[in-house]
Write a protein that holds these residues in place. Sequence first.
Motif, mmCIF file in Angstrom:
data_model
loop_
_atom_site.group_PDB
_atom_site.id
_atom_site.type_symbol
_atom_site.label_atom_id
_atom_site.label_comp_id
_atom_site.label_asym_id
_atom_site.label_seq_id
_atom_site.Cartn_x
_atom_site.Cartn_y
_atom_site.Cartn_z
ATOM 1 N N VAL A 52 -93.807 -24.807 -20.641
ATOM 2 C CA VAL A 52 -94.706 -25.295 -19.665
ATOM 3 C C VAL A 52 -93.936 -25.325 -18.368
ATOM 4 O O VAL A 52 -92.760 -25.748 -18.295
ATOM 5 C CB VAL A 52 -95.200 -26.588 -19.958
ATOM 6 C CG1 VAL A 52 -96.046 -27.380 -18.913
ATOM 7 C CG2 VAL A 52 -95.985 -26.701 -21.231
ATOM 8 N N ALA A 69 -104.409 -26.607 -16.257
ATOM 9 C CA ALA A 69 -103.266 -25.960 -16.737
ATOM 10 C C ALA A 69 -103.831 -24.460 -16.879
ATOM 11 O O ALA A 69 -104.987 -24.261 -17.161
ATOM 12 C CB ALA A 69 -102.949 -26.137 -18.213
ATOM 13 N N ILE A 94 -97.134 -21.732 -19.899
ATOM 14 C CA ILE A 94 -98.404 -22.574 -19.257
ATOM 15 C C ILE A 94 -98.080 -23.157 -18.055
ATOM 16 O O ILE A 94 -97.158 -24.063 -17.994
ATOM 17 C CB ILE A 94 -98.775 -23.535 -20.510
ATOM 18 C CG1 ILE A 94 -98.958 -22.591 -21.804
ATOM 19 C CG2 ILE A 94 -99.849 -24.322 -19.952
ATOM 20 C CD1 ILE A 94 -99.206 -23.398 -22.963
ATOM 21 N N THR A 115 -98.793 -25.852 -15.061
ATOM 22 C CA THR A 115 -99.395 -27.203 -15.027
ATOM 23 C C THR A 115 -98.846 -27.786 -13.425
ATOM 24 O O THR A 115 -97.931 -27.659 -13.377
ATOM 25 C CB THR A 115 -99.506 -27.866 -15.835
ATOM 26 O OG1 THR A 115 -100.474 -29.139 -15.880
ATOM 27 C CG2 THR A 115 -97.991 -28.722 -16.248
ATOM 28 N N SER A 134 -102.418 -28.640 -21.034
ATOM 29 C CA SER A 134 -101.345 -27.767 -21.453
ATOM 30 C C SER A 134 -101.407 -27.677 -23.064
ATOM 31 O O SER A 134 -101.199 -26.542 -23.518
ATOM 32 C CB SER A 134 -99.832 -28.244 -21.191
ATOM 33 O OG SER A 134 -99.840 -28.067 -19.731
#
Length: 168
Positions: free
Chosen positions: A19, A59, A73, A75, A99
């Motif tokens: 992430v 996200a 991902i 965000t 996410s």
Amino acid sequence: MSLKIYRGDLTKSETDAIVNAANSSLLGGGGVDGAIHRAAGPELVQECRELHGCKTGQAKITKGYKLKAKHVIHTVGPVYSEDRAELCREQLTSCYKNSLELSKQNNCKSVAFPLISAGIYGYPKYEAIDVAIEVLKQYESEMDLSLVLFDVEACDIAQNNYPELWQN
């Protein structure tokens, strides 16, 4: 499935997804965002251009390119303000939940997270860790999750408050 916290370099995570604590343009920046973009290579910013940005708490997903992770991902966490502390907590919670839902939709079984918004966005690290763990615990039965910390202060907080999750 599991949940763990450790100190390390998120860009080296061998997971289905990592992430990115991105800015709203998704085109790279400082901190974790810049490190991910540098490690993934120029193809990442090209794909991010096609996403047309991202709103706080939302996200979006891309390929991982040169990263060990298959996906990134992205965000956008809140810029912290005491005057808007409740809204900031809701937005930060949404970052983690959105996410994770996007991870599930893309069949990711392992996801590594940074401590979203706790750098230049000013979210108090203690509270940011609590929000992260609160949400990640809701999904730990479904996938392998990691909170990858970089700075010493965040590591100390995590070790003291979540010793059962801490990995050396």
